[in-house]
Design an enzyme around this catalytic site. Structure first.
Site, PDB file in Angstrom:
ATOM      1  N   ASP A  29      75.152  19.147  74.035  1.00 20.87           N
ATOM      2  CA  ASP A  29      73.777  19.867  74.377  1.00 20.87           C
ATOM      3  C   ASP A  29      73.429  20.879  73.073  1.00 20.87           C
ATOM      4  OD1 ASP A  29      75.474  22.019  74.851  1.00 20.87           O
ATOM      5  OD2 ASP A  29      74.591  22.689  76.819  1.00 20.87           O
ATOM      6  N   HIS A  30      74.395  21.275  72.393  1.00 20.74           N
ATOM      7  CA  HIS A  30      74.216  22.198  71.348  1.00 20.74           C
ATOM      8  C   HIS A  30      74.052  21.683  69.738  1.00 20.74           C
ATOM      9  CE1 HIS A  30      75.399  25.432  73.830  1.00 20.74           C
ATOM     10  NE2 HIS A  30      75.411  26.327  73.039  1.00 20.74           N
TER      11      HIS A  30
ATOM     12  N   ASP B  88      80.940  29.122  77.483  1.00 21.98           N
ATOM     13  CA  ASP B  88      79.578  29.272  77.111  1.00 21.98           C
ATOM     14  C   ASP B  88      79.076  30.588  77.850  1.00 21.98           C
ATOM     15  OD1 ASP B  88      76.885  28.052  75.642  1.00 21.98           O
ATOM     16  OD2 ASP B  88      76.446  29.305  77.219  1.00 21.98           O
TER      17      ASP B  88
ATOM     18  N   ARG C 161      68.037  35.129  75.263  1.00 22.76           N
ATOM     19  CA  ARG C 161      68.746  36.025  74.115  1.00 22.76           C
ATOM     20  C   ARG C 161      67.634  35.926  72.924  1.00 22.76           C
ATOM     21  NH1 ARG C 161      74.712  34.538  74.063  1.00 22.76           N
ATOM     22  NH2 ARG C 161      74.689  36.033  75.799  1.00 22.76           N
TER      23      ARG C 161
ATOM     24  N   SER D  87      77.319  35.535  72.488  1.00 21.28           N
ATOM     25  CA  SER D  87      77.853  34.109  72.933  1.00 21.28           C
ATOM     26  C   SER D  87      79.313  34.169  73.212  1.00 21.28           C
ATOM     27  CB  SER D  87      77.443  33.118  71.810  1.00 21.28           C
ATOM     28  OG  SER D  87      78.259  31.947  71.988  1.00 21.28           O
TER      29      SER D  87
ATOM     30  N   ARG E 128      81.480  32.510  71.801  1.00 25.69           N
ATOM     31  CA  ARG E 128      82.117  31.624  70.701  1.00 25.69           C
ATOM     32  C   ARG E 128      83.449  32.160  70.424  1.00 25.69           C
ATOM     33  NH1 ARG E 128      76.945  32.074  66.933  1.00 25.69           N
ATOM     34  NH2 ARG E 128      76.313  31.505  69.003  1.00 25.69           N
TER      35      ARG E 128
END
Length: 785
Positions: free
Chosen positions: A132-133, A197, A480, A675, A677
């Site tokens: 999806d990213h 995520d 965000r 995030s 990440r």
């Protein structure tokens, strides 16, 4: 043979997991005697764990002997060792057994590269990857998706073959956003899931504890290692009254963000309860939980109710709804008289629609004050783009309510004054809103339906209407709104609000429009007020699944080949980080002293950098490029303390690494928010960082740093932040006696002046082992050997 069968039975009943051993499969059902309801249609041989959860919860209850919050019930019923686990909110480290793992394509690359390097043959729990990213919004859904498949073929092939080899489900590009897919297919009341995520908590809308983590945590769970989490505190939010009119579920979390700020939920689960809960749809509850990530919460949760049951039935999971009802009182609802660490009261009858921003999601403006506040603060009043959808607000109900506003405006001859972008959350939502006419409404309204993907929400937006540096305003229904997040333009003022309010503001085109009170002028010259939005909670004709975008793994993946080209610019097999030498870290150089907010976006930017998420060395070229250097108030410009020359941050870090100069980075409050990440932890480690010293950390990032063998340290006295200069030399002393709860001695040298301060940490014994081994993955290999 008998011994093997007995061992397999014991192992399966202890773990309650997806079972690989065919002998063990014979006993799988014996662990779940109360139910033969599958976790999902994709996990037909793994059943709901309610019986197991109840038994574990009984053990904990007998020990604690007090009423339990719902969060505690779900969390503690997943303890690896409920009889002996130390349980103290805010203090203990819990060892847990999650039910499943979910990863999106940007984070899955590094997580799977780490899993591959672990040497394991198959994941131990149901796990999925969602593409999806990597889909950039440019023209429209169909063309953008085709372009993404071509540009990212190498990465998609890597993910697909890795999933097939190691037993993970694979959701192809175009399937939709990970959190919407989870809600539609995998979430269930009482679930404990981790996802790579930060908006994984979306699943709390279906009564699950869904927690955002870094990829190394996902590797632990997939490798059948108990997952560790600091026992969260519990913040209760009591909802009274009823949501009506222009007020939406999004306004609940926008108000909570106003109350708690971006770090007020750190180390806590937000648990919603009260009579007002029943006025919120299941997907509305998911919206609220999703954006709980913006206040630093571990996750958010709603109690199981009829709205959840209706959603489960509408998405083909009646069996789960029926089974959950049997356990509603015992497991899926808070006990009476349970105690919260903090309690917030919100009256939905008087809750006003909110618009939060710019640049931070906790800067709240009630709609009645938005125009006034915007003028006072000099925000650009004209709105350039309106964007609805994303993982936060793309439900059928959201789309229906926005379509009702658009139709009302068009009945008076008006359309959106500005570009209006619509992001469906999933292929199922896209197909259903197309079938039911919503897409046609948006098209006539002037909207563009984008691909079923994250798109502009995460910076995947090829925006052409303004130049970089031009001051402008956009309004979104996203979660965000950090500086530059959506379009890489630091001058873009992004406001987050409900999709209904985005639609109304797009018609007016200005921030000083209040649809509750202000009138518009129709094409006939007559004044009118927009009607309050309305829309069906669920489609009366059921959901249209659209195209089949799921690929199940083969029963055995041993023969599947995973190729990573050594010359690839997008994928790179990992090399182990070096072990701690056993010596103190002395005279380390300060790479950068960061001024103000430093999110994971600032440490490791997204947008165009997403294509390098599987190549650690290449993506490390974005290290700290968005952070503000306190020395000159500029981004990506620091002085090389070895040469005296100015350069960009990654360039200087690489010079230090090449010359064996160890370095630290200094930060402010809530460092690493945003995030999940883990690249924001991998990159400093890869380029020679040894410690990050700040006033306070965001939860996920602090854990990610620990996993990669970095020391995350906080000033015992926040004022000591001012003692460290960009030219300082930093020493961390007595590391051989590093122990839980024991501060670290830090020596600061500024020229001839030497000063000692104390630094705190939250490392436990297990995590200290990660530091000594060089990383959690290194430690895993040591233990395996």
């Amino acid at each position: 043979m008998a011994a093997r069968l007995m061992n397999a039975q014991a192992q399966v009943c202890k773990l309650g997991k997806h079972v690989v051993d065919p002998m063990a499969r014979q006993f799988h059902a014996s662990c779940y005697t109360a139910s033969k309801v599958a976790l999902s249609k994709f996990d037909s041989d793994v059943y709901l764990p309610y019986d197991k959860l109840t038994k574990r919860l009984d053990v904990v209850r007998s020990r604690l002997n007090r009423p339990l919050t719902l969060s505690e019930k779900v969390l503690y019923s997943h303890l690896d060792d409920p009889a002996n686990q130390d349980i103290e909110r805010g203090t203990s480290y819990l060892r847990l057994r999650p039910d499943r793992v979910a990863m999106q394509d940007a984070t899955a690359q590094m997580a799977l590269l780490q899993f591959i390097s672990s040497g394991l043959k198959k994941v131990a729990v149901p796990s999925t990857v969602h593409c999806d990213h990597l889909i950039e919004a440019q023209i429209g859904g169909v063309k953008d998706l085709a372009r993404a498949k071509d540009l990212n073929r190498e990465v998609y092939d890597f993910l697909a073959t890795t999933c097939a080899k190691y037993g993970l489900g694979f959701w192809k590009p175009g399937s939709g956003i990970i959190h919407q897919i989870i809600l539609e297919n995998y979430a269930f009341p009482g679930l404990l899931m981790i996802g790579t995520d930060s908006h994984t908590p979306n699943g709390g809308g279906l009564g699950g504890l869904c927690i955002g983590v870094g990829g190394a945590d996902a590797v632990d769970v997939m490798a059948d290692i108990p997952w560790e989490l600091k026992c969260p505190k519990v913040i209760g939010v009591n909802l009274t009254g009823k949501i009506t009119g222009w007020t939406s579920p999004k306004d609940v979390i926008l108000k909570v963000a106003d109350i708690l700020t971006v770090k007020g939920g750190t180390g806590a689960i937000i648990e919603y309860h009260g009579e007002g809960v029943d006025s919120i749809s299941c997907t509305g509850m998911a919206t609220i939980c999703n954006m709980g990530a913006e206040i630093g919460a571990t996750t958010s949760l709603f109690p199981f109710n009829q709205r959840m049951a209706d959603y489960l039935k509408s998405t083909g999971r009646s069996g789960i709804a029926d089974e959950a009802k049997k356990y509603q009182a015992k497991v899926l609802t808070a006990d009476k008289n349970c105690e919260y660490d903090e309690l917030i009261e919100i009256n939905l009858d008087t809750l006003e629609p909110h618009v939060n921003g710019p640049f931070t999601p906790d800067l709240a403006h009630p709609i009645s004050k938005l125009g006034e506040n915007s003028k006072k603060n000099g925000y650009p009043m004209d709105i350039k783009v309106g964007l609805i959808g994303s993982c936060t607000n793309s439900s059928y109900e959201d789309m229906g309510r926005c379509a009702s506003i658009a139709k009302d405006a068009m009945s008076h001859g008006l359309k959106s004054k500005i570009p209006f972008n619509v992001t469906p959350g999933s292929e199922q939502i896209r197909a259903t809103i197309e079938r039911d006419g919503f897409s046609e409404v948006f098209d006539k309204f002037g909207g563009t339906v984008l691909a079923n993907a994250c798109g502009p929400c995460i910076g995947q937006w090829d925006r052409q209407d303004v130049k970089k540096g031009d001051k402008n305003t956009i309004v979104t229904s996203y979660n965000r709104n950090f500086t530059g997040r959506n379009d890489a333009n630091p001058a873009t003022h992004c406001f987050v609000t409900s999709p209904e309010m985005v639609t109304a503001l797009s018609i007016a085109g200005r921030l000083d429009f209040n649809p509750l009170k202000d009138e518009l002028t129709g094409a006939d010259g007559k004044k009118f007020k927009l009607k309050a939005p309305f829309g069906d909670e669920l489609p009366s004709r059921g959901f249209d699944p659209g195209q089949d975008t799921y690929t199940a793994p083969p029963p055995v993946g041993d023969s599947v080949a995973i190729a990573v080209d050594p010359k690839s610019q997008r994928l790179q097999l990992l090399q182990p980080f070096d072990k701690w030498s056993g010596q103190d870290l002395t005279d380390m150089t300060v790479l950068i002293k960061v001024k103000g907010k430093c999110t994971t976006d600032h440490i490791s930017a997204a947008g165009p950098w997403l294509k390098y998420r599987g190549h650690l060395d290449n993506i490390s070229n974005n290290l700290f490029i968005g952070a503000t250097n306190i020395e000159n108030n500029e981004m990506n410009k620091i002085k090389n303390q070895r040469t005296g020359k100015w350069g960009n941050v990654p360039e200087v870090a690489r010079d230090y690494k090449a010359n064996n100069i160890k370095w630290v980075a200094i930060g402010d409050d809530n460092y690493g928010e945003g995030s999940s990440r883990e690249h924001a932890a991998l990159e400093p480690r890869h380029l020679g960082g040894r410690a990050i010293i700040v006033k306070s950390f965001a939860r996920i990032h602090e854990t990610n740093l620990k996993k990669q063998g970095l020391l995350p340290l906080t000033f015992a006295n926040a004022a000591d932040y001012d003692k460290i200069q960009p030219t300082s030399k930093i020493s961390l002393l007595n590391l051989s006696s590093l122990a839980p709860g024991k501060p670290v001695d830090c020596e600061i040298k500024n020229g001839d002046k030497v000063e000692r301060i104390k630094l705190n940490h939250t490392l436990n014994d297990l995590q200290i082992g990660w530091f000594k081994a060089g990383s959690a993955l290194n430690r895993m290999k040591e233990l395996a050997q």
